[in-house]
Structures are given as structure tokens and as C-alpha cells.
Design a protein around this motif. Sequence first.
Motif, PDB file in Angstrom:
ATOM      1  N   UNK A   7     107.889 108.132 -32.272  1.00  0.00           N
ATOM      2  CA  UNK A   7     107.477 106.768 -31.937  1.00  0.00           C
ATOM      3  C   UNK A   7     108.664 105.815 -31.822  1.00  0.00           C
ATOM      4  N   UNK A   8     109.713 106.090 -32.574  1.00  0.00           N
ATOM      5  CA  UNK A   8     110.879 105.194 -32.556  1.00  0.00           C
ATOM      6  C   UNK A   8     111.942 105.642 -31.552  1.00  0.00           C
ATOM      7  N   UNK A   9     111.765 106.807 -30.964  1.00  0.00           N
ATOM      8  CA  UNK A   9     112.716 107.303 -29.975  1.00  0.00           C
ATOM      9  C   UNK A   9     112.543 106.506 -28.686  1.00  0.00           C
ATOM     10  N   UNK A  10     113.572 105.833 -28.271  1.00  0.00           N
ATOM     11  CA  UNK A  10     113.500 104.984 -27.081  1.00  0.00           C
ATOM     12  C   UNK A  10     114.389 105.551 -25.990  1.00  0.00           C
ATOM     13  N   UNK A  11     113.759 106.233 -25.072  1.00  0.00           N
ATOM     14  CA  UNK A  11     114.494 106.796 -23.949  1.00  0.00           C
ATOM     15  C   UNK A  11     113.549 106.857 -22.762  1.00  0.00           C
TER      16      UNK A  11
END
Length: 118
Positions: A7-11
Motif C-alpha cells: 500500500x505504501x509502495x509508490x511507483x
Amino acid sequence: MTFKESLTFRHACKVFDESKSISEADFNDILEAARLSPSSFGLQHWKLLVVENPELRSKLRAVCWNQAQITTASKLVIVLARINELMPNSEYILKTTAKGDKTKEQHEAYLARYKGFF
């Protein structure tokens, strides 16, 4: 990767490997998660449109700033928001908020809260 990490992976993936495809089971799980996702006031004011036709996806790409992911992703989902139906006195709001075992007074109070929020 844990669920929280995912959920916190921003790509943002701009181009997908067209030789790979998401499985139908995984894709159906994703659609079901979207369908069951809660929204403010419990309105779930969206519809999901799955576009699989390659010709249509090419046409969509042309009007979507030529973004490669429109045609390279194995699945394309368009999220449609029911913006007009969110008006406080719309039939959709009146029908949706009347669900449950609310009294007339409770329903009116709920609608008043919604109108204030809106």
C-alpha cells in the motif's frame, strides 16, 4: 512484500510487459475488492468498466495523452464516477440512503447531514 508495504509502495508503471498477463482469478479478486471498497456515506458511487477490445484501447490511448499503459497493460479498468447522482436530492441518494431500518426521522437527519457534507 507485506500488504501494508504494497500500500505504501509508490511507483507508477508507464509501460507494461505485453508478454505477461494478470490471471483471471487475480483480476477478479481485484475487481471484487474494488466493488466491496467502502466510500464516504456508503454510497459506492462508482462503476468499473473493463475494456478488453484492442482496437478500442488504441482509440482510448489516442485521447489519453498517448499513455502507453492504456494498450500495454493486460487489463484496462476505467473508473466511472456517478457525479450527477451525488446531488443531495437525486434519486440515487434518496434510494441509497433509505436502505436499512432507519425511521423516517433518522433518514431525514441522515439526508440533512449528507447535504451539509456535500
